[in-house]
Design a protein around this motif. Structure first.
Motif, PDB file in Angstrom:
ATOM      1  N   SER A  50       0.795  -1.112   0.002  1.00 44.58           N
ATOM      2  CA  SER A  50      -0.047   0.011  -0.106  1.00 44.58           C
ATOM      3  C   SER A  50       0.979   1.468  -0.015  1.00 44.58           C
ATOM      4  O   SER A  50       0.644   2.163  -0.759  1.00 44.58           O
ATOM      5  CB  SER A  50      -0.736   0.143   1.284  1.00 44.58           C
ATOM      6  N   LEU A  51       1.903   1.324   0.745  1.00 43.54           N
ATOM      7  CA  LEU A  51       2.775   2.366   0.847  1.00 43.54           C
ATOM      8  C   LEU A  51       3.509   2.574  -0.698  1.00 43.54           C
ATOM      9  O   LEU A  51       3.753   3.893  -1.010  1.00 43.54           O
ATOM     10  CB  LEU A  51       3.880   2.257   1.988  1.00 43.54           C
ATOM     11  N   ALA A  52       3.882   1.432  -0.802  1.00 46.77           N
ATOM     12  CA  ALA A  52       4.215   1.771  -2.486  1.00 46.77           C
ATOM     13  C   ALA A  52       3.246   2.485  -3.532  1.00 46.77           C
ATOM     14  O   ALA A  52       4.016   3.148  -4.314  1.00 46.77           O
ATOM     15  CB  ALA A  52       4.806   0.449  -3.153  1.00 46.77           C
ATOM     16  N   ILE A  53       1.858   1.950  -3.356  1.00 45.93           N
ATOM     17  CA  ILE A  53       0.758   2.565  -4.254  1.00 45.93           C
ATOM     18  C   ILE A  53       0.903   3.964  -4.195  1.00 45.93           C
ATOM     19  O   ILE A  53       0.940   4.776  -4.779  1.00 45.93           O
ATOM     20  CB  ILE A  53      -0.388   1.929  -4.055  1.00 45.93           C
ATOM     21  N   LEU A  54       0.970   4.347  -2.858  1.00 45.55           N
ATOM     22  CA  LEU A  54       0.735   5.634  -2.249  1.00 45.55           C
ATOM     23  C   LEU A  54       2.095   6.541  -2.758  1.00 45.55           C
ATOM     24  O   LEU A  54       1.576   7.760  -3.213  1.00 45.55           O
ATOM     25  CB  LEU A  54       0.504   5.757  -0.823  1.00 45.55           C
ATOM     26  N   PHE A  55       3.090   5.977  -2.595  1.00 45.65           N
ATOM     27  CA  PHE A  55       4.450   6.758  -3.174  1.00 45.65           C
ATOM     28  C   PHE A  55       4.254   7.113  -4.546  1.00 45.65           C
ATOM     29  O   PHE A  55       4.606   8.335  -5.143  1.00 45.65           O
ATOM     30  CB  PHE A  55       5.456   5.917  -2.563  1.00 45.65           C
ATOM     31  N   LEU A  56       3.895   6.131  -5.407  1.00 44.82           N
ATOM     32  CA  LEU A  56       3.766   5.886  -6.725  1.00 44.82           C
ATOM     33  C   LEU A  56       2.778   7.300  -7.349  1.00 44.82           C
ATOM     34  O   LEU A  56       2.912   7.920  -8.231  1.00 44.82           O
ATOM     35  CB  LEU A  56       3.719   4.641  -7.554  1.00 44.82           C
ATOM     36  N   LEU A 158      -9.245   9.164 -10.552  1.00 42.73           N
ATOM     37  CA  LEU A 158      -7.987   8.291 -10.456  1.00 42.73           C
ATOM     38  C   LEU A 158      -7.221   8.258  -9.230  1.00 42.73           C
ATOM     39  O   LEU A 158      -6.552   7.184  -8.690  1.00 42.73           O
ATOM     40  CB  LEU A 158      -7.026   8.818 -11.247  1.00 42.73           C
ATOM     41  N   HIS A 159      -7.221   9.444  -8.399  1.00 45.18           N
ATOM     42  CA  HIS A 159      -6.668   9.528  -6.932  1.00 45.18           C
ATOM     43  C   HIS A 159      -7.426   8.653  -6.033  1.00 45.18           C
ATOM     44  O   HIS A 159      -6.837   8.016  -5.198  1.00 45.18           O
ATOM     45  CB  HIS A 159      -6.596  11.007  -6.602  1.00 45.18           C
ATOM     46  N   GLY A 164      -8.485   3.951  -2.593  1.00 47.74           N
ATOM     47  CA  GLY A 164      -9.056   2.713  -2.313  1.00 47.74           C
ATOM     48  C   GLY A 164      -8.127   1.571  -2.634  1.00 47.74           C
ATOM     49  O   GLY A 164      -8.455   0.660  -1.685  1.00 47.74           O
ATOM     50  N   LEU A 165      -7.343   1.627  -3.753  1.00 44.30           N
ATOM     51  CA  LEU A 165      -6.809   0.353  -3.544  1.00 44.30           C
ATOM     52  C   LEU A 165      -5.509   0.145  -2.635  1.00 44.30           C
ATOM     53  O   LEU A 165      -5.185  -0.902  -2.341  1.00 44.30           O
ATOM     54  CB  LEU A 165      -5.793   0.162  -5.050  1.00 44.30           C
ATOM     55  N   ALA A 166      -4.961   1.299  -2.070  1.00 48.45           N
ATOM     56  CA  ALA A 166      -3.923   1.252  -1.150  1.00 48.45           C
ATOM     57  C   ALA A 166      -4.674   0.793   0.170  1.00 48.45           C
ATOM     58  O   ALA A 166      -4.060   0.142   1.116  1.00 48.45           O
ATOM     59  CB  ALA A 166      -3.485   2.540  -0.976  1.00 48.45           C
ATOM     60  N   THR A 167      -5.925   0.978   0.514  1.00 52.61           N
ATOM     61  CA  THR A 167      -6.627   0.701   1.645  1.00 52.61           C
ATOM     62  C   THR A 167      -7.599  -0.590   1.551  1.00 52.61           C
ATOM     63  O   THR A 167      -8.272  -0.822   2.383  1.00 52.61           O
ATOM     64  CB  THR A 167      -7.370   1.913   2.188  1.00 52.61           C
ATOM     65  N   SER A 168      -7.630  -1.055   0.438  1.00 54.50           N
ATOM     66  CA  SER A 168      -8.474  -2.368   0.143  1.00 54.50           C
ATOM     67  C   SER A 168      -8.064  -3.664   1.211  1.00 54.50           C
ATOM     68  O   SER A 168      -6.835  -3.748   1.396  1.00 54.50           O
ATOM     69  CB  SER A 168      -8.465  -2.725  -1.256  1.00 54.50           C
ATOM     70  N   SER A 169      -8.989  -4.419   1.417  1.00 51.73           N
ATOM     71  CA  SER A 169      -8.831  -5.507   2.297  1.00 51.73           C
ATOM     72  C   SER A 169      -7.890  -6.496   1.776  1.00 51.73           C
ATOM     73  O   SER A 169      -7.086  -7.312   2.167  1.00 51.73           O
ATOM     74  CB  SER A 169      -9.840  -6.063   2.890  1.00 51.73           C
ATOM     75  N   VAL A 182     -11.950   7.654   6.227  1.00 53.20           N
ATOM     76  CA  VAL A 182     -11.159   8.967   6.182  1.00 53.20           C
ATOM     77  C   VAL A 182     -10.523   8.946   4.952  1.00 53.20           C
ATOM     78  O   VAL A 182     -10.682  10.101   4.409  1.00 53.20           O
ATOM     79  CB  VAL A 182      -9.890   8.669   7.180  1.00 53.20           C
ATOM     80  N   VAL A 183     -10.172   7.997   4.321  1.00 55.14           N
ATOM     81  CA  VAL A 183      -9.487   8.042   2.908  1.00 55.14           C
ATOM     82  C   VAL A 183     -10.710   8.456   1.781  1.00 55.14           C
ATOM     83  O   VAL A 183     -10.504   9.424   1.158  1.00 55.14           O
ATOM     84  CB  VAL A 183      -9.044   6.814   2.539  1.00 55.14           C
ATOM     85  N   THR A 184     -11.866   7.907   2.222  1.00 54.82           N
ATOM     86  CA  THR A 184     -12.885   8.295   1.422  1.00 54.82           C
ATOM     87  C   THR A 184     -13.330   9.659   1.406  1.00 54.82           C
ATOM     88  O   THR A 184     -13.671  10.579   0.325  1.00 54.82           O
ATOM     89  CB  THR A 184     -14.297   7.302   1.562  1.00 54.82           C
ATOM     90  N   THR A 185     -13.344  10.111   2.774  1.00 50.17           N
ATOM     91  CA  THR A 185     -13.581  11.808   2.991  1.00 50.17           C
ATOM     92  C   THR A 185     -12.449  12.562   2.217  1.00 50.17           C
ATOM     93  O   THR A 185     -12.747  13.557   1.700  1.00 50.17           O
ATOM     94  CB  THR A 185     -13.659  12.046   4.314  1.00 50.17           C
ATOM     95  N   ILE A 186     -11.160  12.260   2.447  1.00 52.11           N
ATOM     96  CA  ILE A 186     -10.288  13.095   1.707  1.00 52.11           C
ATOM     97  C   ILE A 186     -10.428  13.075   0.251  1.00 52.11           C
ATOM     98  O   ILE A 186     -10.267  14.027  -0.369  1.00 52.11           O
ATOM     99  CB  ILE A 186      -8.995  12.197   2.085  1.00 52.11           C
ATOM    100  N   GLY A 187     -10.567  11.896  -0.349  1.00 51.49           N
ATOM    101  CA  GLY A 187     -10.676  11.760  -2.069  1.00 51.49           C
ATOM    102  C   GLY A 187     -11.961  12.872  -2.330  1.00 51.49           C
ATOM    103  O   GLY A 187     -11.643  13.568  -3.374  1.00 51.49           O
ATOM    104  N   ILE A 188     -12.874  12.454  -1.681  1.00 55.28           N
ATOM    105  CA  ILE A 188     -14.439  13.272  -2.201  1.00 55.28           C
ATOM    106  C   ILE A 188     -13.738  14.707  -1.762  1.00 55.28           C
ATOM    107  O   ILE A 188     -14.356  15.972  -2.572  1.00 55.28           O
ATOM    108  CB  ILE A 188     -15.423  12.697  -1.402  1.00 55.28           C
TER     109      ILE A 188
END
Length: 355
Positions: A50-56, A158-159, A164-169, A182-188
């Motif tokens: 997940s950290l790699a996806i967020l870094f990219l 896209l963000h 969502g992919l970085a925090t998916s189960s 939290v992530v959904t709130t940030i994106g929206i």
């Protein structure tokens, strides 16, 4: 557009309400950490992905802010005033570009920026909207906003997919599940804020500019602002995942039922070990050969220890200890800890909730 005075007003209004709540929340987290100590652990494997996806995602967002990827502003390229005629503007543009000259897109754009209002909208929504919009009219400026809305929200969509992919189960396991809301709130929230800034911007701001240096390149500034904010959001989410997955912050202590279950496992483990020791002792006592070997061992142990205690160095050491050169209380404390370590069972440890 939101001004500095508006931001100050919002901060002074919401600050007294939010700051005490943040302080209380931080103290609560510290109390939880002291009450239920959870050991810090390395970053789990799923969280590393997940950290790699967020870094990219953050790197791509920052790369998108580079001038190379931004559309050309023909007024800034030619240093032309807004009142300059189309013929002079595109003649200068042709000379500025050199051998490449004018393109087909320039031919389409040329009649659409003939009026001053259209040129002002060019600075607000960029060249692509004015070139491609089939129904936009400078008399109804909001038609440009409606046409630009998909291109404004697409980067945030896209963000949101990356978040969502970085925090998916499936990828991050239970570590990202707690941060989904939290992530959904940030994106929206980022998408809504940018749409609000475009919708509330006074598009006639550049009408008062008399020199090219005074132009407010709103569309180009928003591109840079968008990329930086998305990168900051990715870093923030990555920080939350890292802190919570390594038990440095945001640790959810185990519930009473989980603590009870852990205690029962510890007791079962201790009972199994005691049963094993009892079985071994019964086997040794009932077998005549083993019993003789055990008795011989302890007789030899007594003789050896007696000889050791008669040695000169040992006698001097005991005399020094009794004389106070060795801290007897410290030695007793270390012995007590050693004994407690032997009799304690640490095979099963409490683990924090990550779901």
């Amino acid at each position: 557009m939101v001004t500095l005075s508006t931001l100050k007003t919002i901060l002074f209004t919401l600050g007294p309400l939010l700051i005490p709540k943040l302080i209380t929340w931080y103290r609560t987290q510290k109390v939880k950490a002291v009450t239920v100590p959870i050991p810090v652990q390395p970053v789990p494997g799923p969280v590393s992905k997940s950290l790699a996806i967020l870094f990219l995602s953050a790197v791509l967002a920052l790369i998108s802010t580079l001038p190379y990827f931004a559309p050309e502003n023909i007024f800034a390229t030619t240093s032309t005033r807004l009142q300059t005629s189309n013929d002079v503007l595109f003649t200068r543009l042709n000379l500025a570009r050199g051998p490449s000259g004018l393109t087909e897109a320039d031919s389409i754009l040329r009649p659409k920026i003939a009026s001053l209002d259209a040129r002002l909208l060019y600075f607000t929504y960029g060249p692509d909207v004015l070139t491609n919009c089939p129904f936009c009219n400078s008399d109804e400026a909001f038609t440009y906003f409606f046409y630009a809305l998909p291109s404004i929200t697409l980067p945030h969509l896209l963000h949101a997919v990356a978040l969502g992919l970085a925090t998916s189960s499936a990828l991050c396991g239970p570590y990202g599940k707690r941060w989904r809301s939290v992530v959904t709130t940030i994106g929206i929230g980022l998408a809504v804020v940018e749409c609000y800034l475009f919708g509330s911007y006074e598009w006639k701001t550049n009408a008062r500019a008399v020199r090219p240096e005074q132009y407010v390149l709103f569309y180009w500034r928003m591109r840079v602002f968008r990329g930086i904010v998305i990168a900051v959001a990715d870093v923030l989410v990555a920080g939350l995942l890292w802190l919570s997955s390594t038990n440095r912050m945001f640790v959810v202590p185990p519930s009473a039922a989980e603590r009870m279950e852990t205690a029962m496992r510890v007791l079962e483990n201790a009972r199994a070990k005691l049963n094993a020791v009892g079985i071994m002792r019964n086997a040794v006592v009932r077998d005549e050969g083993l019993r003789r070997k055990a008795e011989a061992y302890w007789r030899k142990e007594g003789l050896v220890m007696g000889e050791v205690m008669d040695e000169r160095e040992v006698v001097d050491g005991v005399r020094n200890a009794l004389g106070g050169r060795i801290q007897v209380a410290k030695v007793e404390e270390e012995a007590r800890r050693y004994a407690e370590g032997i009799t304690s069972f640490q095979d099963v440890q409490l683990q924090p909730q990550v779901g």
